[in-house]
Structures are given as structure tokens and as C-alpha cells.
Design a protein around this motif. Structure first.
Motif, mmCIF file in Angstrom:
data_model
loop_
_atom_site.group_PDB
_atom_site.id
_atom_site.type_symbol
_atom_site.label_atom_id
_atom_site.label_comp_id
_atom_site.label_asym_id
_atom_site.label_seq_id
_atom_site.Cartn_x
_atom_site.Cartn_y
_atom_site.Cartn_z
ATOM 1 N N SER A 240 32.960 34.821 -32.877
ATOM 2 C CA SER A 240 31.560 35.255 -32.734
ATOM 3 C C SER A 240 31.252 36.293 -33.814
ATOM 4 O O SER A 240 32.163 36.861 -34.437
ATOM 5 C CB SER A 240 31.329 35.861 -31.350
ATOM 6 N N ILE A 241 29.971 36.573 -33.978
ATOM 7 C CA ILE A 241 29.573 37.594 -34.960
ATOM 8 C C ILE A 241 30.182 38.945 -34.584
ATOM 9 O O ILE A 241 30.702 39.664 -35.436
ATOM 10 C CB ILE A 241 28.036 37.668 -35.027
ATOM 11 N N ALA A 242 30.135 39.263 -33.282
ATOM 12 C CA ALA A 242 30.674 40.561 -32.848
ATOM 13 C C ALA A 242 32.175 40.635 -33.096
ATOM 14 O O ALA A 242 32.703 41.664 -33.552
ATOM 15 C CB ALA A 242 30.378 40.782 -31.366
ATOM 16 N N GLU A 243 32.877 39.541 -32.841
ATOM 17 C CA GLU A 243 34.335 39.540 -33.074
ATOM 18 C C GLU A 243 34.643 39.675 -34.571
ATOM 19 O O GLU A 243 35.553 40.414 -34.961
ATOM 20 C CB GLU A 243 34.958 38.238 -32.547
ATOM 21 N N ALA A 244 33.876 38.961 -35.387
ATOM 22 C CA ALA A 244 34.128 39.035 -36.840
ATOM 23 C C ALA A 244 33.837 40.440 -37.355
ATOM 24 O O ALA A 244 34.632 41.004 -38.129
ATOM 25 C CB ALA A 244 33.258 38.010 -37.560
ATOM 26 N N VAL B 264 30.882 47.563 -42.320
ATOM 27 C CA VAL B 264 30.048 46.422 -41.920
ATOM 28 C C VAL B 264 28.645 46.923 -41.600
ATOM 29 O O VAL B 264 28.468 47.818 -40.758
ATOM 30 C CB VAL B 264 30.650 45.696 -40.695
ATOM 31 N N PHE B 265 27.649 46.384 -42.274
ATOM 32 C CA PHE B 265 26.252 46.754 -42.048
ATOM 33 C C PHE B 265 25.601 45.794 -41.050
ATOM 34 O O PHE B 265 25.843 44.588 -41.102
ATOM 35 C CB PHE B 265 25.464 46.673 -43.365
ATOM 36 N N ASP B 266 24.755 46.366 -40.182
ATOM 37 C CA ASP B 266 23.936 45.528 -39.293
ATOM 38 C C ASP B 266 22.716 45.000 -40.027
ATOM 39 O O ASP B 266 22.276 43.879 -39.793
ATOM 40 C CB ASP B 266 23.441 46.341 -38.085
ATOM 41 N N ALA B 267 22.146 45.841 -40.905
ATOM 42 C CA ALA B 267 20.914 45.459 -41.603
ATOM 43 C C ALA B 267 21.158 44.205 -42.440
ATOM 44 O O ALA B 267 22.119 44.159 -43.206
ATOM 45 C CB ALA B 267 20.451 46.602 -42.504
ATOM 46 N N PRO B 268 20.307 43.185 -42.298
ATOM 47 C CA PRO B 268 20.565 41.923 -42.997
ATOM 48 C C PRO B 268 20.435 42.008 -44.517
ATOM 49 O O PRO B 268 20.926 41.131 -45.223
ATOM 50 C CB PRO B 268 19.509 40.972 -42.426
ATOM 51 N N ASP B 269 19.788 43.064 -45.025
ATOM 52 C CA ASP B 269 19.627 43.159 -46.485
ATOM 53 C C ASP B 269 20.682 44.067 -47.141
ATOM 54 O O ASP B 269 20.536 44.487 -48.283
ATOM 55 C CB ASP B 269 18.223 43.640 -46.850
ATOM 56 N N ALA C 155 32.195 46.346 -48.798
ATOM 57 C CA ALA C 155 31.063 46.386 -47.864
ATOM 58 C C ALA C 155 30.736 44.952 -47.454
ATOM 59 O O ALA C 155 30.805 44.034 -48.275
ATOM 60 C CB ALA C 155 29.862 47.033 -48.536
ATOM 61 N N ALA C 156 30.398 44.784 -46.185
ATOM 62 C CA ALA C 156 30.046 43.444 -45.690
ATOM 63 C C ALA C 156 28.787 43.548 -44.841
ATOM 64 O O ALA C 156 28.443 44.626 -44.351
ATOM 65 C CB ALA C 156 31.197 42.863 -44.874
ATOM 66 N N GLY C 157 28.095 42.450 -44.673
ATOM 67 C CA GLY C 157 26.881 42.468 -43.852
ATOM 68 C C GLY C 157 26.290 41.077 -43.757
ATOM 69 O O GLY C 157 26.846 40.110 -44.294
ATOM 70 N N GLY C 158 25.143 41.000 -43.034
ATOM 71 C CA GLY C 158 24.440 39.718 -42.919
ATOM 72 C C GLY C 158 25.238 38.660 -42.183
ATOM 73 O O GLY C 158 25.097 37.460 -42.464
ATOM 74 N N LEU C 159 26.074 39.091 -41.214
ATOM 75 C CA LEU C 159 26.892 38.105 -40.501
ATOM 76 C C LEU C 159 26.011 37.179 -39.662
ATOM 77 O O LEU C 159 25.129 37.646 -38.936
ATOM 78 C CB LEU C 159 27.904 38.815 -39.581
#
Ligand code: 11C
Length: 344
Positions: free
Chosen positions: A255-259, A281-286, A303-307
Motif C-alpha cells: 500500500s502507499i502507507a506501507e511503501a 518522504v513528502f506528502d505533497a504531490p508536487d 527525497a521521495a514523494g507523489g506515491l
């Protein structure tokens, strides 16, 4: 006491970053600088067209640059950081190893050689044990360790974080900064209002290096990971920071939360240049974005984001500073790992 170190290819883009990261550094002291023939005999200040974002350290500025030859490097220098062009690295690095120097190299030659550890310390520090095989086979007193290509370093830690779900397929599209092309390569001004959908042998590097990094070493041989990786590489007019769009298909559902949790809790190491956390890990999609996020963890964090979940598996974006985490900082971190493990 700090270990005496040298920089091979000290005047280039990555060589300059190496000097910026090594002076000051509590574990290392710069004692040798080499470059091409046109720089020999000049002070570093005269030889380097210094372009990184801090002044040349005073003591380095007045050092004399020598030829890239083992006879020119003092014997008490235990570790050499190499940022030589790959053809030069292929020609001279083995001679340094034979002469007893330990070389932590960013150059792309020999990365895929069976007995050369290709290392991101937080991902596969155990591959350093390949050096025993290297010493047996080549009879070197020294050693050669490589770090991967900058765009490989950007996404592999996120894959390592997801490995427990069983990675089967990875698709990655890169948006790479112009500093990756070095000073003689494409400049940001040349590609303003443009993008170039091809970067030399970059796609092959992402596909092969990632499988070596996530492979397993059984004490005698390294088996590359079986996941399939398809990469598409693009140059964009960003100065520093490679951004990548990644799709990962896993054996087990994630899931997104697990990843996000797996990435955020992926461990850093107790080495000076390993940031904590390793992956933001960023929550913000941009986010992440190069200008805002490339200096996280002093340029050493991912840095990662947009999951999101897609028909092609888990999708996310990731980013790293290409000349720090992806090149000079990667070599310095490997040097710290070599020191920690008694190779220097
Ligand atoms: C680029 N990734 O952005 C390349 C530069 O194999 O270390 C680094 C080449 C390498 O153009």
C-alpha cells in the motif's frame, strides 16, 4: 589522526566537489592532487576553474597539482578519490591499486567488473567483502571500489527500502540536471526551452548497476538481482538535482502507507556522510523538486514523494543531488566505509 588522502582528477566538476567535501573533513586530510598534463606543476588555484558554491580552501589553493601517476603520490597517502574521465580511469586506476593505494572511484570504468565492489553503503556495504576476491585474483596490495552513476544512486535506495515486498519489474524515467554532463558538456543555457530525450549510455547504467547493487554476495561470487529494469533518460535545464519517476511492480501487494513507511524507516549508517533520515518522504504531490529539496541532508539525502497506486504498480518520484549524493559525496562515503572497515 586524519588519514592522508589524494584526489585524482582534482580540477574537474566532481574533483572540485570532492575538495569541497574533504576540506574540512574530520577523518581525511588532502595531501595530493592530480590532474591532466595541462595542470601539472601549477598551484591548484591556477589550475582549477573553480565553480562550486564555496571558496577554494586556502591550504588546497596553494598545493601543487601533479601528474596522475603513482610515482607522484606520497607513499603515506592511504586513500585516493578518483573522478577521472572513465577512459583515463580505466588506464590508470589499476596501476594505483597495484602500487598499494586504495581507490574510491566515481569513474564509470570497471563498475560492472565481477571483482569490483559497486557500493552504496546504506544499501550493500557487505559487497565490500568482494575486495578479498579482488586481492586474490589481481594480487593488488591496494583496492578498487566504485560508486554507481548518479541517476542509479537516486532510485536504488528507494528500491532497497521496498525489497521486502519482492521487486519484479521497475520502470524509471529520469529528468537529469545539466551538471551531470560536466563542464564540457551541455550547459543549462543551451537547453533552455528544450529537453533532450537521450543521455549516452545512461539507460544501460541504470538497468545494470541497480541489479548489481541489489545482488547478493555469498563470500565467493556476486549474483545480480533478477528484477527487470527499464530506464528512459532525459536531460532537462535544471542545474543540480536529478528527478526520477519510478514504477515498481512487486510480488506482494504494497500500500502507499506501507511503501512510505518502508522508505522513511530505511536505516542510514553511523558514517559521517550518511544522513539521518536517508530517505525523506513528502506528502505533497508536487515534491520533491530539485531547487527546494536537493540540499536535504547536506545534499546526501534521497527525497521521495507523489506515491500512488497505478495499473503498472506503485508509482513515485525521487530526487538526489547528482554531484554530491550522486558522485563526490558517494565516493567520500565509500571512503568512510573503507576506513571504518580497516582497509585504510
Ligand atoms: C549524467 N549521470 O547526468 C551522468 C553523469 O557514469 O558517473 C555521470 C556519469 C557516470 O550525465
Amino acid at each position: 589522526m586524519a588519514a592522508r588522502v589524494g584526489v585524482l582528477g582534482a580540477t574537474g566538476a566532481v574533483g572540485q566537489r570532492l575538495i569541497q567535501l574533504l576540506d574540512p573533513h574530520p577523518e581525511f586530510e588532502i595531501a595530493a592532487l592530480t590532474a591532466s598534463e595541462s595542470s601539472e606543476g601549477k598551484t591548484y588555484r591556477q589550475a582549477a576553474k573553480w565553480r562550486v558554491d564555496s571558496p577554494i580552501p586556502d591550504d588546497v589553493a596553494e598545493m601543487t597539482v601533479t601528474a596522475t601517476d603513482p610515482d607522484e603520490v606520497p607513499d603515506d597517502v592511504g586513500l585516493l578519490f578518483s573522478s577521472l574521465p572513465s577512459s583515463v580511469g580505466a588506464a590508470v586506476e589499476p596501476g594505483f591499486c597495484e602500487a598499494g593505494y586504495v581507490v574510491s572511484s566515481n569513474s564509470s570504468n570497471a563498475r560492472m567488473a565481477d571483482d569490483v565492489p559497486l557500493v552504496i553503503p546504506e544499501v550493500n556495504a557487505d559487497h565490500l567483502d568482494l575486495l578479498e576476491v579482488q586481492r586474490d585474483e589481481r594480487g593488488w596490495d591496494g583496492a578498487l571500489v566504485k560508486n554507481p552513476n548518479c541517476s542509479t544512486i537516486t532510485f536504488v535506495p528507494t528500491l532497497a527500502a521496498l525489497a521486502e515486498y519482492g521487486i519484479e519489474k521497475v520502470h524509471v524515467a529520469t529528468l537529469q540536471a545539466v551538471s551531470g554532463a560536466g563542464y564540457d558538456g551541455v550547459s543549462s543555457m543551451e537547453i533552455i526551452d528544450n529537453a533532450i530525450p537521450h543521455i549516452g549510455s545512461e539507460e544501460d547504467k541504470l538497468e545494470t548497476e541497480s541489479r548489481k547493487l541489489l545482488g547478493e554476495f555469498d563470500g565467493a561470487e556476486l549474483t545480480h538481482d533478477e528484477m527487470s529494469v527499464s530506464a528512459s533518460c532525459n536531460r532537462i535545464p535544471t542545474i543540480d538535482g536529478h528527478l526520477e519517476n519510478v514504477w515498481v511492480e512487486t510480488e506482494e501487494d504494497v500500500s502507499i502507507a506501507e511503501a512510505a513507511g518502508a522508505m522513511e524507516s530505511y536505516p542510514s549508517l553511523d558514517l559521517r556522510s550518511s544522513p539521518d533520515p536517508l530517505i525523506h518522504v513528502f506528502d505533497a504531490p508536487d515534491r520533491p523538486q530539485p531547487r527546494m529539496d536537493r540540499t536535504l541532508g547536506d545534499g546526501m539525502a534521497i527525497a521521495a514523494g507523489g506515491l500512488q497506486e497505478t495499473p503498472f504498480g506503485l508509482q513515485y518520484n525521487c530526487l538526489a543531488h547528482n554531484t554530491i549524493r550522486g558522485a563526490a559525496g558517494a565516493s567520500v562515503l565509500n571512503g568512510e566505509l573503507l576506513l571504518e572497515n580497516g582497509y585504510i
